[in-house]
Design a protein around this motif. Structure first.
Motif, PDB file in Angstrom:
ATOM      1  N   GLY A 414       0.853  -1.184   0.000  1.00  8.86           N
ATOM      2  CA  GLY A 414       0.000   0.000   0.000  1.00  8.86           C
ATOM      3  C   GLY A 414       0.885   1.227   0.000  1.00  8.86           C
ATOM      4  N   PRO A 415       0.300   2.407  -0.192  1.00 13.11           N
ATOM      5  CA  PRO A 415       1.103   3.632  -0.153  1.00 13.11           C
ATOM      6  C   PRO A 415       1.559   3.935   1.267  1.00 13.11           C
ATOM      7  CG  PRO A 415      -1.219   4.166  -0.399  1.00 13.11           C
ATOM      8  CD  PRO A 415      -1.119   2.679  -0.475  1.00 13.11           C
ATOM      9  N   TRP A 416       2.774   4.425   1.397  1.00 16.03           N
ATOM     10  CA  TRP A 416       3.364   4.720   2.708  1.00 16.03           C
ATOM     11  C   TRP A 416       4.072   6.059   2.630  1.00 16.03           C
ATOM     12  CZ3 TRP A 416       8.862   3.854   4.215  1.00 16.03           C
ATOM     13  CH2 TRP A 416       9.076   4.035   5.590  1.00 16.03           C
ATOM     14  N   GLU A 417       3.677   6.969   3.510  1.00 19.18           N
ATOM     15  CA  GLU A 417       4.329   8.275   3.539  1.00 19.18           C
ATOM     16  C   GLU A 417       5.678   8.151   4.241  1.00 19.18           C
ATOM     17  OE1 GLU A 417       3.539  12.935   4.869  1.00 19.18           O
ATOM     18  OE2 GLU A 417       2.157  11.351   5.521  1.00 19.18           O
ATOM     19  N   LEU A 418       6.729   8.604   3.575  1.00 15.59           N
ATOM     20  CA  LEU A 418       8.059   8.526   4.163  1.00 15.59           C
ATOM     21  C   LEU A 418       8.098   9.375   5.424  1.00 15.59           C
ATOM     22  CD1 LEU A 418      10.355   8.770   1.001  1.00 15.59           C
ATOM     23  CD2 LEU A 418       9.368   6.756   2.095  1.00 15.59           C
ATOM     24  N   PRO A 419       8.521   8.794   6.538  1.00 18.83           N
ATOM     25  CA  PRO A 419       8.486   9.520   7.812  1.00 18.83           C
ATOM     26  C   PRO A 419       9.669  10.456   7.969  1.00 18.83           C
ATOM     27  CG  PRO A 419       9.353   7.324   8.167  1.00 18.83           C
ATOM     28  CD  PRO A 419       8.978   7.401   6.709  1.00 18.83           C
ATOM     29  N   ASP A 420       9.479  11.446   8.808  1.00 24.91           N
ATOM     30  CA  ASP A 420      10.575  12.326   9.222  1.00 24.91           C
ATOM     31  C   ASP A 420      11.113  11.756  10.521  1.00 24.91           C
ATOM     32  OD1 ASP A 420      12.303  14.278  10.058  1.00 24.91           O
ATOM     33  OD2 ASP A 420      10.909  15.951   9.803  1.00 24.91           O
ATOM     34  N   MET A 421      12.330  11.224  10.492  1.00 24.49           N
ATOM     35  CA  MET A 421      12.859  10.552  11.673  1.00 24.49           C
ATOM     36  C   MET A 421      13.100  11.517  12.825  1.00 24.49           C
ATOM     37  SD  MET A 421      12.599   7.496  10.888  1.00 24.49           S
ATOM     38  CE  MET A 421      13.233   6.890  12.449  1.00 24.49           C
ATOM     39  N   ALA A 422      13.095  12.807  12.547  1.00 22.57           N
ATOM     40  CA  ALA A 422      13.225  13.782  13.633  1.00 22.57           C
ATOM     41  C   ALA A 422      12.002  13.771  14.538  1.00 22.57           C
ATOM     42  CB  ALA A 422      13.443  15.173  13.054  1.00 22.57           C
ATOM     43  N   ASP A 423      10.903  13.198  14.056  1.00 20.96           N
ATOM     44  CA  ASP A 423       9.679  13.126  14.858  1.00 20.96           C
ATOM     45  C   ASP A 423       9.708  11.979  15.867  1.00 20.96           C
ATOM     46  OD1 ASP A 423       8.679  15.265  13.414  1.00 20.96           O
ATOM     47  OD2 ASP A 423       7.613  13.995  11.978  1.00 20.96           O
ATOM     48  N   TYR A 424      10.718  11.127  15.801  1.00 23.06           N
ATOM     49  CA  TYR A 424      10.786   9.952  16.672  1.00 23.06           C
ATOM     50  C   TYR A 424      11.755  10.212  17.827  1.00 23.06           C
ATOM     51  CZ  TYR A 424       8.363   7.311  13.022  1.00 23.06           C
ATOM     52  OH  TYR A 424       7.447   6.859  12.117  1.00 23.06           O
ATOM     53  N   GLU A 425      11.315   9.863  19.034  1.00 25.24           N
ATOM     54  CA  GLU A 425      12.175   9.995  20.204  1.00 25.24           C
ATOM     55  C   GLU A 425      13.280   8.944  20.160  1.00 25.24           C
ATOM     56  OE1 GLU A 425      12.084  12.211  22.666  1.00 25.24           O
ATOM     57  OE2 GLU A 425      10.370  13.281  21.817  1.00 25.24           O
ATOM     58  N   PRO A 426      14.470   9.276  20.630  1.00 28.17           N
ATOM     59  CA  PRO A 426      15.532   8.261  20.713  1.00 28.17           C
ATOM     60  C   PRO A 426      15.087   7.091  21.584  1.00 28.17           C
ATOM     61  CG  PRO A 426      16.414  10.462  21.111  1.00 28.17           C
ATOM     62  CD  PRO A 426      14.918  10.599  21.114  1.00 28.17           C
ATOM     63  N   ILE A 427      15.639   5.920  21.312  1.00 27.49           N
ATOM     64  CA  ILE A 427      15.372   4.741  22.131  1.00 27.49           C
ATOM     65  C   ILE A 427      16.491   4.637  23.158  1.00 27.49           C
ATOM     66  CG2 ILE A 427      15.161   2.230  22.152  1.00 27.49           C
ATOM     67  CD1 ILE A 427      14.023   2.374  19.337  1.00 27.49           C
ATOM     68  N   LEU A 428      16.141   4.859  24.413  1.00 27.43           N
ATOM     69  CA  LEU A 428      17.142   4.908  25.479  1.00 27.43           C
ATOM     70  C   LEU A 428      17.297   3.554  26.150  1.00 27.43           C
ATOM     71  CD1 LEU A 428      16.103   8.315  27.109  1.00 27.43           C
ATOM     72  CD2 LEU A 428      17.822   7.906  25.328  1.00 27.43           C
ATOM     73  N   SER A 429      18.533   3.230  26.501  1.00 24.62           N
ATOM     74  CA  SER A 429      18.828   1.989  27.224  1.00 24.62           C
ATOM     75  C   SER A 429      18.959   2.281  28.709  1.00 24.62           C
ATOM     76  CB  SER A 429      20.142   1.383  26.716  1.00 24.62           C
ATOM     77  OG  SER A 429      20.098   1.175  25.318  1.00 24.62           O
ATOM     78  N   ASN A 430      18.712   1.268  29.513  1.00 25.00           N
ATOM     79  CA  ASN A 430      18.980   1.383  30.945  1.00 25.00           C
ATOM     80  C   ASN A 430      20.505   1.383  31.138  1.00 25.00           C
ATOM     81  OD1 ASN A 430      16.196   1.279  31.680  1.00 25.00           O
ATOM     82  ND2 ASN A 430      16.247  -0.928  31.295  1.00 25.00           N
ATOM     83  N   ALA A 431      21.027   2.459  31.663  1.00 22.01           N
ATOM     84  CA  ALA A 431      22.476   2.643  31.743  1.00 22.01           C
ATOM     85  C   ALA A 431      23.139   1.581  32.604  1.00 22.01           C
ATOM     86  CB  ALA A 431      22.796   4.034  32.294  1.00 22.01           C
ATOM     87  N   ALA A 432      24.343   1.174  32.196  1.00 22.80           N
ATOM     88  CA  ALA A 432      25.118   0.222  32.987  1.00 22.80           C
ATOM     89  C   ALA A 432      25.569   0.879  34.283  1.00 22.80           C
ATOM     90  CB  ALA A 432      26.334  -0.246  32.193  1.00 22.80           C
TER      91      ALA A 432
END
Length: 626
Positions: A414-432
């Motif tokens: 189907g048609p898919w609008e290319l996303p603006d990755m600036a709209d996505y929050e970073p995926i954070l890890s639990n710090a060591a």
């Protein structure tokens, strides 16, 4: 000329022929041309189960269906308006799907006694009256193709394989589509082939287009006019579910600033994810094809243990083999994304057909009490965001996560609008944690779980001063040491359940997609039933029925407000392509009494099937019928 107004109509086109006729290429390129023309569309590739069935047989028929229009298109369509049948078997298999008055284009070169016998057809359907209710166009496509490619010196077999390009040329004219993008694609596709292959296919493409244009002068072939769909402004492309999942996983790796390590084993229909990801090395994706399903899952766990994002993928039979390893990832509290492209079962079942077969398997299907988060994509484009969300949850909560798709979503486009990755929050890890001098303090720091997510720190080998031991045996809740203590095992079991429950704190409240937040009837769906439900509810509302639609994205845990929301409806209808797995889940988790609409045919729901169920189950409908 048969015109279809661009304001309110769509056309369903189905291509069918032998699996070696290039039907999927024909359909996918027509879909690409539709996307470039600005129309909305949805596709449904329908593959035969046999790798290479005998030519001309009904069980070797391959089909590709596309619904295109100048309005929102939510499914590949209930009944084709146009059928292109390249042989008698394709006509026999697909004729029952057509509505009266549909246009049928036949390759008459294939309509002979030999092919009738292969398809178990007693008499020529063109002479029996079977086609009297349809508009039939007879074209000697094979002959026309051979004549068109003759100047390029192809062998007869290579020349005959160009007939899909001939048919594509004719269809492009029928819908007013530009040939240039197809030419550009073919130049790349056949770049490493002998030059006569490209020349022959392009000659067939031009010949089919010219034939249709000339034949139209005598009103043999109609031309459909489809305008642009009212879409939001943006840059769009055609995408399948498998492509979208692959891009979503690659994007998740960038958002987390970690490498994606995908470990898989070939299985239909999940293999295409491995194929796509294997071409994404420049995006930080590593792929590994293991010797079996168990090895693939264990390798992905090893990748997560090493600090990368481990991903594995399969379909139901392969997920069953991965089960013990999935439990290991849960016991060691490591992130793991498990993509399940569901298909018909049980056992090897229907490898190339779709089914929502594995919800029980994802939610309940492991030894002991082993709850895991489960998310389901609603369509091809939605797979991108679902892959990112599954990865985010796996890392935040340090747990395996199931991402459910199915054969329909994986292969449909189907048609898919290319996303603006600036709209996505970073995926954070639990710090060591920081190294500690006291070994006990160090162990506790490694297993010190975040209060909001219960995810532990992501500690990988090589981190100075943080050496530790993990494994599948039950561990002490504080130190990670092996423990057989009864109270500790109770606490660890509760912790694992609470970790999944905590996911609900991070997901949005369930919304009503169509209709009111209370009323006589709500249709609840999940996964690939979304499109058929959406259109059916829309039509029911247009007919005056107060119906609502709710579509579930998270299936474990369920959204916190779902129980309260569904309690405000008199009746809950749940359509799904199984015998009631989501219905069981809603009864189990929410104590709801739901009405089931179940289908296990290997084919997706038709809009009319859901619409009829809405009418039959609408409060007061039975009394009115009596």
């Amino acid at each position: 000329m048969a015109k279809i107004t661009p304001e309110n109509s769509s056309v369903v086109v189905r291509f069918a022929g032998d699996s070696g006729d290039g039907v999927q290429l024909l359909g996918s390129q027509f879909a690409e041309s539709t996307a470039l023309a600005g129309a909305d569309f949805s596709t449904f590739p329908d593959f035969p189960a046999e790798i290479r069935a005998p030519v001309g047989t009904t069980f070797g028929v391959s089909a590709f269906q596309i619904n295109l229009g100048a309005r929102r298109i939510s499914t590949a369509g209930d009944q084709p308006d146009v059928l292109v049948a390249l042989n008698p078997a394709a006509l026999k298999v697909n004729l029952p799907l057509l509505q009266k008055g549909a246009l049928i284009v036949l390759n008459t070169d294939a309509f002979n006694d030999r092919n009738f016998a292969k398809a178990h057809i007693a008499a020529d359907p063109r002479k029996t009256g079977e086609l009297d209710d349809f508009q039939v166009i007879e074209i000697a496509i094979s002959t026309q193709t051979l004549e068109a490619v003759k100047p390029h010196g192809l062998s007869k077999s290579d020349a005959e394989q160009c007939k899909n390009f001939w048919a594509l040329g004719a269809i492009l004219w029928m819908f007013g589509r530009d040939r240039d993008p197809i030419v550009q694609w073919a130049q790349k596709k056949f770049a490493k082939k002998p030059p006569e292959i490209l020349a022959g296919n392009l000659a067939a493409l031009d010949a089919g287009h010219a034939y249709a244009e000339t034949a139209e002068l005598s009103a043999e072939i109609p031309q459909f006019v489809i305008g642009e769909a009212p879409m939001e402004k943006g840059e769009y492309r055609s995408i399948t579910g498998a492509e979208a999942i692959s891009l979503g996983l690659a994007a998740a790796g960038e958002l987390a600033d970690r490498q994606i390590v995908f470990c898989g084993y070939p299985i239909t229909p999940a293999s295409s994810i491995l194929h796509h990801l294997s071409r994404m090395g420049d995006l930080g994706v590593a792929t590994f094809q293991a010797e079996d399903e168990i090895a693939a899952c264990c390798a992905a766990i090893g990748a997560s243990y090493g600090g990368a994002i481990g991903v594995t993928s399969s379909s139901g039979p392969g997920i069953a083999l991965k089960t013990e390893a999935i439990g290991l990832a849960m016991a060691t509290e490591l992130p793991l994304v498990i993509v399940n492209s569901q298909r018909g079962g049980p056992s090897t079942g229907l490898p190339t057909k779709t089914e929502q077969s594995d919800l029980y398997q994802a939610v309940y299907g492991r030894n002991a009490d082993a709850p895991l988060p489960v998310i389901a994509a609603a369509g091809p484009g939605d797979c991108f965001d679902a892959a990112i969300e599954a990865t985010r949850v796996a890392i935040r909560h340090m747990t395996p996560v199931f991402l459910l798709t199915d054969g329909y979503i994986a292969n449909a486009a189907g048609p898919w609008e290319l996303p603006d990755m600036a709209d996505y929050e970073p995926i954070l890890s639990n710090a060591a944690p920081k190294p500690a001098d006291d070994p006990v303090d160090l162990k506790k720091a490694i297993w010190d779980r975040d209060a909001s997510s219960l995810g532990r720190p992501w500690v990988a080998p090589g981190m100075e001063g943080l050496a530790h031991r993990i494994g599948g045996l039950e561990k002490d809740i504080e130190t990670g040491d092996i423990s057989y203590d009864a109270k500790n095992h109770q606490a660890m079991g509760e912790l694992r359940a609470q970790k999944v429950a905590k996911v609900a704190d991070f997901i949005a409240d369930q919304v009503v997609e169509q209709g009111n937040t209370k009323g006589p009837l709500v249709v609840v769906g999940w996964g690939s039933t979304h499109g058929a439900i959406w259109r059916a509810v829309q039509q029911a509302r247009e007919q005056g029925l107060d119906v609502a639609q709710i579509h579930l994205r998270w299936l474990n845990p369920l959204p916190k407000n779902l129980g309260r929301l569904l309690a405000d409806y008199d009746r809950v209808l749940v359509p799904e392509m199984n015998f009631g797995q989501c219905a069981t889940l809603l009864r189990d988790k929410l104590g709801l009494d739901v009405v089931q609409l179940n289908k296990v045919s290997g084919q997706p729901f038709k809009i009319v099937e859901v619409l009829n169920a809405i009418r039959e189950n609408y409060p007061g409908a039975q009394q009115a019928a009596e």
